[in-house]
Every structure is written in structure tokens, then in C-alpha cells.
Design a protein around this motif. Structure first.
Motif, PDB file in Angstrom:
ATOM      1  N   UNK A  79      13.004  37.209  92.198  1.00  0.00           N
ATOM      2  CA  UNK A  79      12.057  36.125  91.903  1.00  0.00           C
ATOM      3  C   UNK A  79      11.351  35.683  93.185  1.00  0.00           C
ATOM      4  N   UNK A  80      12.089  35.571  94.289  1.00  0.00           N
ATOM      5  CA  UNK A  80      11.479  35.163  95.552  1.00  0.00           C
ATOM      6  C   UNK A  80      10.436  36.174  96.007  1.00  0.00           C
ATOM      7  N   UNK A  81      10.739  37.462  95.845  1.00  0.00           N
ATOM      8  CA  UNK A  81       9.788  38.505  96.241  1.00  0.00           C
ATOM      9  C   UNK A  81       8.530  38.447  95.387  1.00  0.00           C
ATOM     10  N   UNK A  82       8.676  38.318  94.089  1.00  0.00           N
ATOM     11  CA  UNK A  82       7.506  38.247  93.213  1.00  0.00           C
ATOM     12  C   UNK A  82       6.700  36.982  93.483  1.00  0.00           C
ATOM     13  N   UNK A  83       7.393  35.883  93.735  1.00  0.00           N
ATOM     14  CA  UNK A  83       6.700  34.641  94.053  1.00  0.00           C
ATOM     15  C   UNK A  83       5.931  34.765  95.363  1.00  0.00           C
ATOM     16  N   UNK A  84       6.549  35.426  96.351  1.00  0.00           N
ATOM     17  CA  UNK A  84       5.865  35.624  97.636  1.00  0.00           C
ATOM     18  C   UNK A  84       4.634  36.508  97.476  1.00  0.00           C
ATOM     19  N   UNK A  85       4.747  37.560  96.656  1.00  0.00           N
ATOM     20  CA  UNK A  85       3.598  38.432  96.418  1.00  0.00           C
ATOM     21  C   UNK A  85       2.460  37.659  95.757  1.00  0.00           C
ATOM     22  N   UNK A  86       2.806  36.781  94.834  1.00  0.00           N
ATOM     23  CA  UNK A  86       1.777  36.006  94.140  1.00  0.00           C
ATOM     24  C   UNK A  86       1.122  34.974  95.056  1.00  0.00           C
ATOM     25  N   UNK A  87       1.920  34.362  95.939  1.00  0.00           N
ATOM     26  CA  UNK A  87       1.391  33.295  96.792  1.00  0.00           C
ATOM     27  C   UNK A  87       0.729  33.821  98.054  1.00  0.00           C
ATOM     28  N   UNK A  88       1.318  34.875  98.643  1.00  0.00           N
ATOM     29  CA  UNK A  88       0.877  35.298  99.979  1.00  0.00           C
ATOM     30  C   UNK A  88       0.385  36.732 100.046  1.00  0.00           C
ATOM     31  N   UNK A  89       0.633  37.541  99.018  1.00  0.00           N
ATOM     32  CA  UNK A  89       0.267  38.944  99.108  1.00  0.00           C
ATOM     33  C   UNK A  89       1.204  39.673 100.058  1.00  0.00           C
ATOM     34  N   UNK A  90       0.686  40.623 100.835  1.00  0.00           N
ATOM     35  CA  UNK A  90       1.544  41.342 101.783  1.00  0.00           C
ATOM     36  C   UNK A  90       2.149  40.391 102.827  1.00  0.00           C
ATOM     37  N   UNK A  91       3.221  40.831 103.446  1.00  0.00           N
ATOM     38  CA  UNK A  91       3.912  40.090 104.498  1.00  0.00           C
ATOM     39  C   UNK A  91       4.500  38.772 103.974  1.00  0.00           C
TER      40      UNK A  91
END
Length: 573
Positions: free
Chosen positions: A349-361
Motif C-alpha cells: 500500500x505504501x509503494x502504491x501510494x508513493x507512486x500515486x503521490x510522487x511517481x518515481x523515487x
């Protein structure tokens, strides 16, 4: 992160606040983080030097004051697991497939969760495997695929060398300090005999003895005696004497009579005789007749203390038992599987949330989950709060520093200062360690060319990751700490009853082993209960009074010890 000092862990009582600061560890933290960056600045190899500094940062988080063989093993596994994780994450990122990156993170989280509740070194290895994958899959690094893992391993190896180097001139410093702490706390317990603080002082002595037992365990095995050096034999003898001293002191505390200075000063004098020149303070000479009770006084504890004092120069007692540590309580397979599943779910969930909010990195969210979701490292709720507080202060501190410190060498000095602060924090407070880590990571990412405005983003990401962990854990597994406390309390009370039932019918060696097991498990149960009290409880539910059961069992053990010492004194007449 290494486990913080929980209430009840033995502490030094000498030298004031400055003496208690881990100055050597702070110096190691500063040097380990500054050296790779200085090399990179001098050679122009900035990227490998920054990756090496990240490895040094993780190594500093696992540096400790325990015996050298233990810290070397822990740091070695930290380096190997984090390098493997960085390699796997980097290869997944280079593949350019988002599904591969996600699958790699999930696999690492499942492995980390499976290892997380299997012991200290296994837990640390699993966490750093996940951290390595998170960073490798989140930060694209130029150069050959093998270079980042090798640089990371070099940084951890630097910390290992700095941490283990004192072995050359003070090989058994940790063991000696732990044994001496028993004698110091024994003197404090004797000084408190007959007062309201007596029970708490006896408990502190027991905790010091538990810690010394853990530190000395490798030297107490039956096969170890054949190849021991003179210094180790001296320490083993002093430890066995400390075990007998603990029994006599417990009996005297149970007798509840104030004691003269000649008696309360005897433990430090014993330490001077057994470990010459190594006690914390000189003790006056004591004659055996000063320790023995006055004619007609019924004090088996003082007679036992006098017998111990008189026999200390007679050499090792062949009856000294090969005291084994009691088996540690570990969660069962179902608990380990549940933790691994929850950790993997939180990372996903954290990874998917990060991808949605920040994209790469967007590695900060899953990385924070890896740091926070460690129920074996202390109360989870407190850990999450300290993580957020440390991140907020760390972001503010590094933001102010960046405004005031232009120039590469000034930045390296800042890294060294925060590295030293982190080294202090990992021994004293998790929020302080997080502050140092957050500031260092900001500098390292800036050197890698990540010049995005991340100050507010990092605070929000840390809060999101912490909230995610807390919500997932307390919705799916709210009673984990309570179940652990209940199981350890039941095991400890059973050990105390076994000591009560068997002590009158056994010899001194077996009695010591039973007593050590009972007190050790009672202390561990008290620590598990303190952790359970630090977690939120579901509305309408209250936790049992485990402390009352533990205290009653401790008092029963004190009484059994007092009666056993009295019986041994009667037999010796």
C-alpha cells in the motif's frame, strides 16, 4: 534499529550524565559517515561515496556496546542483507517494469516479516534486506549494476572495523563492565535493606545479573573452559561469585534489616579482589568478622555473605554450574505468518501510494514502513510517534543548517555531527536517532542530485506511513502485545513455582540454576508487560493485572532464596 533501553535495563550509576554518553560511539558515527564523503570529494566519485555513506548510516544504526563477537556478527549480517537487497532492488529498477519492482518489494517484505520475530540478528537482517530493496528500487544509480551493493557493503564494513578495533586492546570490556555492574548494584541493594526501596534495589541487581548472564553466556558453556584465556577465566570466576553474591544479597534484603557500612561496602571490595583495579571506586578493607553477624544474631544472609567473602581467595569452585540462559520465548508460526502478511501488505500500500503521490523515487513511504513496523523493537504506537517527531525536528534542523553552511566541506561536517547524534540516539531514544538519520539522508540525497523541495513532503510521508502501520496493525492484530505479555507472564510464574518446589530438595548448583531461570523470566515478563501497556487498548477492554502476578512471584522467589540460604547456614554449623 537496535532496541532502546527499556525501563529495567541496567544502567551505570557512576560518573554523571557526561560519563553515560556513548562518546566513543558518537566519534565512530561521525567518522564513518564523513570518511566516505571525503574520499568521494577528493576522487570525484560522488555517487559511490554517497552509497557507501548510506551503508555507514545503516551500520551506525546497528553499532552497539555489547561484546565484540556479537556486534561483529550483527554488523556483518546488516551489510550482507542490505547489499543483497540493494542489488535486487537495483536490478528490478533497471528492468524498467513496474510490476517487477512491486513484486521485488513484496518478496522482500515477506522475507523480512518471516525473519522479523525469529531473534535479534534475524530481525535486523530482514529489516535491512527490505530497506536495501526499497532504496535500490526507488533511487536510480548510474554505473555498473555491481557498484552500488559493493559501495554499500564497504560503508557497513567501515563501521564494523571502527567498532571492532578496540578489541585489540580491551578485548572483554563489555563482559567486564557487565559483571562489575552486578557488584555495584549488589552494594546498592545492601544499602537499601530494611528500607522502602529495598525491593526495587533488589530488582535492579537482578536485572544487572540477568544482563551479565546474557553477556557471559558464550564463556559459560561447558566446552568453553578448555580454551579460555586467563582473563576470561578471571571473568567467569567473578561471574560465578556474583551469582552467589546475588543469592546472599537477596536473602539479606528479604530479612529486611538495615546493614552496617562494612557489609554494604563488601560487594565493591569483592570486585576489587576478583578483578583488581577494575571496580568503579576503591573500597576499604573488610575483615570477615565485620561481615559476620553479631553473636546471637540470627542472620543467615550475613553468614552466607561472610562465607562467600572468606572463600573468594580459595580459587574456582569445581561445583560452579554451567549456568545456561533460559530458553527465550518466541512467537509461534501463526504469529510470524500474520506479521509477514501485514508487513507485506503495508509495504504494498505504501509503494502504491508513493507512486500515486510522487511517481518515481517515491521510496520514503515504504522505507518508513520498514523502520516503523517492528513490534519486536518495543511498543509500536510509541515508535510511530517518535518516528514522526524525529522526522519533523530533523527536517527543521537540516533546513536551517543548509541555509547557514555553504560549501562541500561544511556539509560533510554537518553529516558528521548528525551521525554522532544518531549514534547517541540509537542507545538512548528512538526520536533522537530518527532526527539524526533524517538529517543525514537529506544531505546524501542532495549529493545524489535529488534537488526536489522535499521538506514538507518527508513529514507528510512519514505521518502517512506511520498511520498506515498503526491502522493496519491495530485493526488486524490488536492483541499481539497482550498475548505476548500473557504468555511470558505464565511461563515466568511457572518457572518461579518450579524454583519454589525444587529448591529445598536440590544442591547449591541446581538451586542457582533454578533461581537464575526464575528471576530472568520474571524480568522478561515484566518488560513484555510494559510493552503491552504502551500500546492502545480496544475500547471497553482492560488488560489483566500481570504486574501483581509478577511481583507476587518475585516475592515468593525472594522468600524461597532466604529460606534456602538459612537452611544452608544451618547445615554448615
Amino acid at each position: 534499529m537496535p532496541r532502546p533501553r527499556w525501563p529495567g535495563r541496567p544502567r551505570s550509576t557512576t560518573g554523571g550524565a557526561l560519563a553515560r554518553l556513548p562518546l566513543a560511539a558518537a566519534a565512530r558515527g561521525a567518522a564513518a559517515l564523513a570518511l566516505p564523503l571525503l574520499v568521494g570529494l577528493g576522487t570525484g566519485a560522488v555517487v559511490p561515496s554517497v552509497i557507501a555513506a548510506i551503508g555507514a548510516l545503516w551500520g551506525v544504526s546497528q553499532d552497539g556496546s555489547d561484546p565484540y563477537r556479537v556486534r561483529v556478527r550483527r554488523l556483518a549480517w546488516t551489510g550482507v542483507s542490505s547489499a543483497l537487497g540493494l542489488l535486487a532492488g537495483g536490478l528490478a529498477l533497471r528492468g524498467g517494469n513496474a510490476v517487477t519492482v512491486t513484486g521485488c518489494l513484496m518478496a522482500a517484505a515477506l522475507v523480512a516479516g518471516t525473519l522479523g520475530l525469529r531473534g535479534r540478528i534475524a530481525s535486523v537482517s530482514g529489516m535491512h534486506l527490505l530497506l536495501g530493496v526499497t532504496v535500490g528500487a526507488g533511487i536510480p544509480v548510474p554505473g555498473p549494476w555491481w557498484q552500488p551493493p559493493l559501495a554499500l557493503l564497504t560503508g557497513v564494513a567501515l563501521v564494523l572495523v571502527l567498532s571492532a578495533a578496540p578489541w585489540l586492546w580491551r578485548r572483554h570490556h563489555a563482559e567486564r563492565a557487565a559483571v562489575l555492574a552486578v557488584y555495584r548494584t549488589a552494594g546498592e541493594a545492601l544499602g537499601a535493606a530494611g528500607t522502602d526501596d529495598a525491593e526495587a534495589a533488589r530488582r535492579r541487581m537482578t536485572l544487572a545479573l540477568n544482563h551479565a548472564h546474557e553477556v557471559m553466556a558464550a564463556h559459560l558453556a561447558p566446552r568453553a573452559g578448555r580454551r579460555q584465556q586467563a582473563e576470561v577465566r578471571e571473568l567467569v570466576r567473578a561471574f560465578h561469585c556474583a551469582v552467589r553474591l546475588g543469592e546472599a544479597v537477596t536473602a539479606l534484603v528479604w530479612e529486611a534489616r538495615p546493614l552496617p557500612p562494612a557489609v554494604t561496602g563488601l560487594p565493591l571490595h569483592l570486585a576489587e579482589r576478583l578483578l583488581p583495579g577494575r571496580a568503579s571506586a576503591p573500597a576499604p578493607a573488610v575483615a570477615a568478622e565485620q561481615v559476620a553477624p553479631a553473636p546471637g544474631a540470627d542472620s543467615p544472609g550475613r553468614r552466607a555473605l561472610a562465607d562467600l567473602y572468606a572463600s573468594v581467595d580459595a580459587g574456582p569452585d569445581p561445583a560452579d554450574p554451567a549456568l545456561r540462559l533460559p530458553a527465550h520465548w518466541w512467537p509461534g508460526r501463526a504469529a510470524r505468518l500474520r506479521y509477514a502478511t501485514l508487513l507485506a501488505g503495508c509495504v504494498l500500500v505504501a509503494h502504491l501510494l508513493a507512486e500515486a503521490l510522487h511517481g518515481p523515487r517515491g521510496y520514503w513511504l515504504p522505507m518508513t514502513v520498514a523502520f516503523v513496523y517492528k513490534p519486536d523493537f518495543g511498543p509500536l504506537f510509541t515508535r510511530a510517534l517518535h518516528r514522526c517527531a524525529g522526522t519533523v525536528v530533523g527536517v527543521a534542523a537540516i533546513g536551517a543548517v543548509f541555509l547557514l553552511t555553504p560549501g562541500a566541506y561544511a556539509v560533510i561536517g554537518v553529516v558528521a555531527a548528525f551521525g554522532a547524534l544518531m549514534a547517541v540516539g540509537v542507545r538512548h531514544h528512538y526520536a533522537l536517532a530518527t532526527l539524526g538519520l533524517t538529517a543525514v539522508v537529506f544531505v546524501l540525497l542532495d549529493l545524489l542530485g535529488d534537488d526536489r523541495p522535499l521538506y514538507g513532503t518527508r513529514i507528510v510521508d512519514t505521518a502517512l506511513a506511520s498511520a498506515l502501520v498503526l491502522v493496519a496493525h491495530f485493526l488486524v492484530w490488536p492483541d499481539s502485545a497482550a498475548h505476548r505479555a500473557e504468555a511470558q507472564t505464565e511461563a515466568a510464574v511457572a518457572a518461579a513455582r518450579r524454583y519454589r518446589d525444587l529448591a529445598p530438595r536440590t544442591g547449591p548448583a541446581q538451586r542457582q540454576s533454578l533461581r537464575r531461570t526464575a528471576y530472568h523470566q520474571l524480568a522478561e515478563a515484566r518488560r513484555a508487560v510494559a510493552q503491552a501497556r504502551g500500546e492502545p487498548v480496544r475500547p471497553g477492554r482492560s488488560l489483566p493485572d500481570w504486574e501483581d502476578a509478577i511481583t507476587a512471584a518475585e516475592r515468593m522467589c525472594d522468600e524461597v532464596t532466604g529460606q534456602a540460604v538459612a537452611g544452608a547456614a544451618d547445615e554448615g554449623r
